[in-house]
Write a protein that holds these residues in place. Structure first.
Motif, PDB file in Angstrom:
ATOM      1  N   LEU A  35       0.821  -1.203   0.000  1.00  0.00           N
ATOM      2  CA  LEU A  35       0.000   0.000   0.000  1.00  0.00           C
ATOM      3  C   LEU A  35       0.856   1.254   0.000  1.00  0.00           C
ATOM      4  O   LEU A  35       0.474   2.278  -0.571  1.00  0.00           O
ATOM      5  N   ILE A  36       2.022   1.209   0.633  1.00  0.00           N
ATOM      6  CA  ILE A  36       2.955   2.328   0.552  1.00  0.00           C
ATOM      7  C   ILE A  36       3.414   2.520  -0.887  1.00  0.00           C
ATOM      8  O   ILE A  36       3.477   3.641  -1.411  1.00  0.00           O
ATOM      9  N   LEU A  37       3.721   1.409  -1.551  1.00  0.00           N
ATOM     10  CA  LEU A  37       4.222   1.486  -2.925  1.00  0.00           C
ATOM     11  C   LEU A  37       3.204   2.078  -3.891  1.00  0.00           C
ATOM     12  O   LEU A  37       3.580   2.745  -4.864  1.00  0.00           O
ATOM     13  N   THR A  38       1.903   1.850  -3.652  1.00  0.00           N
ATOM     14  CA  THR A  38       0.890   2.299  -4.611  1.00  0.00           C
ATOM     15  C   THR A  38       0.919   3.807  -4.811  1.00  0.00           C
ATOM     16  O   THR A  38       0.583   4.298  -5.893  1.00  0.00           O
ATOM     17  N   THR A  39       1.307   4.555  -3.777  1.00  0.00           N
ATOM     18  CA  THR A  39       1.387   6.010  -3.917  1.00  0.00           C
ATOM     19  C   THR A  39       2.823   6.526  -3.906  1.00  0.00           C
ATOM     20  O   THR A  39       3.069   7.657  -4.323  1.00  0.00           O
ATOM     21  N   ALA A  40       3.763   5.718  -3.448  1.00  0.00           N
ATOM     22  CA  ALA A  40       5.164   6.171  -3.397  1.00  0.00           C
ATOM     23  C   ALA A  40       5.805   6.181  -4.773  1.00  0.00           C
ATOM     24  O   ALA A  40       6.613   7.061  -5.092  1.00  0.00           O
ATOM     25  N   PHE A 161       0.958   7.651   3.678  1.00  0.00           N
ATOM     26  CA  PHE A 161       2.378   7.756   3.965  1.00  0.00           C
ATOM     27  C   PHE A 161       3.221   7.631   2.700  1.00  0.00           C
ATOM     28  O   PHE A 161       4.367   8.105   2.642  1.00  0.00           O
ATOM     29  N   GLY A 162       2.645   7.027   1.663  1.00  0.00           N
ATOM     30  CA  GLY A 162       3.377   6.766   0.436  1.00  0.00           C
ATOM     31  C   GLY A 162       3.954   7.990  -0.251  1.00  0.00           C
ATOM     32  O   GLY A 162       5.127   7.973  -0.665  1.00  0.00           O
ATOM     33  N   PRO A 163       3.184   9.099  -0.425  1.00  0.00           N
ATOM     34  CA  PRO A 163       3.758  10.263  -1.110  1.00  0.00           C
ATOM     35  C   PRO A 163       5.003  10.832  -0.425  1.00  0.00           C
ATOM     36  O   PRO A 163       5.929  11.279  -1.117  1.00  0.00           O
TER      37      PRO A 163
END
Length: 493
Positions: A35-40, A161-163
């Motif tokens: 889930l972090i990767l999806t926006t990071a 948190f991803g961005p």
């Protein structure tokens, strides 16, 4: 982590079995890395493209297929848990996630990278169904409110948190260390899980593979996500866009309709076809789609129009974490009361407020407007999606919460990752200076009209605010909500 089973079979006692903090860590570490990767990765795209020699379309297609694999994986796991022990599924998927992360971080071309991220999505979707229900049902009822807050933080806190992570990676150029860190988190989760996740007897070892649901679920996810990915290199008039989208949506209609009519469905469509679960599911779809769309629009606008650095964009979006945290605390307090539907509506209103603030954003005022909008968007996502998820989950027996989550996540992902790319493409062809505000305005309109429609649907069902019967639900003797049928009040008159 213990999972109730009617079987008297004995399993080897694990060192951390029954330990609630370890069970929470297990669930968070199962879901958070992906889930972090999806926006990071959005803010790190230029570095990834340069590192593996990929085009924008190839990277967009990889991300779209990864999101499709996440939604499909949840449905696939709902089928497998009927006849395979959850611990076995968990260990295989967690090991698979670690290996797929290593494949992505070592990628030298788009083929290796795409294979890695698609497998990451598949294994995470399966972990959602394998790891999350035991956390909810396998511990004392006194833990249930805290677990609900953890679910909210796990599903959207990490997305928020991803961005910030992506901004740091995009500025420093270290996308491979990002995947190495994600693999490390998953490896830690695997160690904790192997010491915590107890075995169980599957409910029906003789259950057959659902030959109708699984292929339709694959078509429902893969086809539309391919279609919207095509917009990176094509247009709305291309058959590569509209044919996969139409066919995929048709598969979705057949999937839901078939599950509704089945005597023994894979996913409990009929039990959640009443007023409260339908409103909750539609609210989760609406909020998830609008939140994801606005977040993507902000990132693209600030990158291409305002020319902000990746780390600055990540910092400006950080207030959404605070909004999600506040929403999680509120849900923890209100989950066992009659106020959960109202909290879900407040979440929708929060997204609408965030969108309205973004209408005033410009390249000169973004440093002020974006953080404020991000806070409301984060609050809206946390308050709108998770309560909607539990409105559906508490409307079925506790043993069916896994398949219910799979269905809701399938529908939510379908909405979230279809609307966003379409509106982003619209903004780009209009020119970001004006197209950004046009797309935000459309998203605001969808949010407001959707919220009013859900209120009307709630009233038309004759639903009255009631506290869920969590004791009976947790004991497995009844559902927590006893919702009136759709349009019950209208039919009565």
């Amino acid at each position: 982590m213990r999972f109730r089973s009617p079987s008297t079979r004995l399993f080897t006692r694990l060192p951390l079995a029954g330990n609630y903090p370890a069970a929470v860590a297990l669930a968070l570490l199962a879901l958070s890395p992906y889930l972090i990767l999806t926006t990071a990765t959005v803010l790190a795209e230029p570095q990834i493209m340069e590192g593996i020699g990929a085009t924008a379309y190839e990277l967009q297609l990889s991300g779209g297929m990864s999101n499709a694999a996440y939604a499909f994986g949840a449905v696939l796991a709902a089928d497998l848990v009927q006849r395979v022990a959850r611990r076995r599924i968990y260990l295989i998927c967690e090991c698979g996630f670690v290996l797929s992360s290593m494949l992505a971080l070592s990628a030298q071309n788009i083929g290796m990278f795409a294979a890695g991220v698609v497998l990451q999505g598949l294994f995470t979707g399966m972990l959602l169904v394998a790891a999350l229900p035991p956390l909810i049902t396998g511990h004392p009822i006194s833990r249930l409110r805290t677990t609900a807050a953890v679910v909210s933080l796990g599903l959207f806190g990490m997305v928020a948190f991803g961005p910030l992570v992506g901004g740091l990676v995009g500025s420093l150029g270290g996308w491979r260390p990002l995947f190495a860190g994600i693999a490390t988190l998953a490896l830690i989760g695997l160690v904790i899980g192997s010491l915590t996740f107890e075995g169980n007897d599957p409910p029906d070892r003789r259950a057959k593979f659902d030959r109708s649901a699984i292929p339709l679920a694959l078509g429902t996810t893969a086809l539309p996500f391919f279609g919207v990915s095509w917009l990176t290199r094509g247009s709305f008039s291309d058959p590569e866009f509209y044919l996969p989208v139409v066919c995929g949506l048709a598969c979705g209609v057949l999937l839901v309709g078939g599950q509704y009519r089945k005597a023994r469905p894979l996913m409990p469509v009929r039990p959640i076809s009443n007023t409260l679960p339908v409103v909750g599911t539609l609210n989760a779809m609406l909020v998830g789609a609008c939140f994801t769309t606005l977040l993507e629009l902000i990132e693209v606008y600030l990158t291409r129009e305002a020319r902000y650095s990746a780390v600055r964009i990540g910092a400006l979006l950080t207030p959404q974490i605070l909004g999600i945290f506040i929403a999680a605390l509120l849900f923890r307090r209100l989950m066992s009361t009659r106020w959960t539907p109202y909290l879900a509506l407040c979440g929708t209103a929060g997204v609408a407020v965030g969108a309205a603030i973004l209408l005033a954003a410009s390249t000169s005022s973004a440093s002020v407007t974006v953080p404020v909008a991000a806070f409301f968007l984060g609050f809206g996502a946390g308050a709108g999606v998770t309560p909607g998820l539990f409105l559906a989950g508490f409307s079925v027996p506790a043993a069916q919460i896994g398949p219910t989550f799979a269905l809701v996540e399938l529908l939510r992902s379908e909405a979230a990752f279809l609307i966003g790319p379409v509106l982003l493409h619209l903004a780009l062809i209009q020119g970001l200076a004006d197209g950004f505000h046009l797309a935000v305005g459309i998203t605001l309109g969808i949010t407001v009209v959707g919220a009013l429609s859900l209120v009307a649907l709630y009233l038309a069902g004759g639903a009255r605010p009631e506290a869920p019967d969590l004791v009976s639900w947790h004991a497995g003797t009844s559902t927590a909500y006893h919702s009136p049928a759709l349009l019950a009040a209208v039919r009565k008159h």
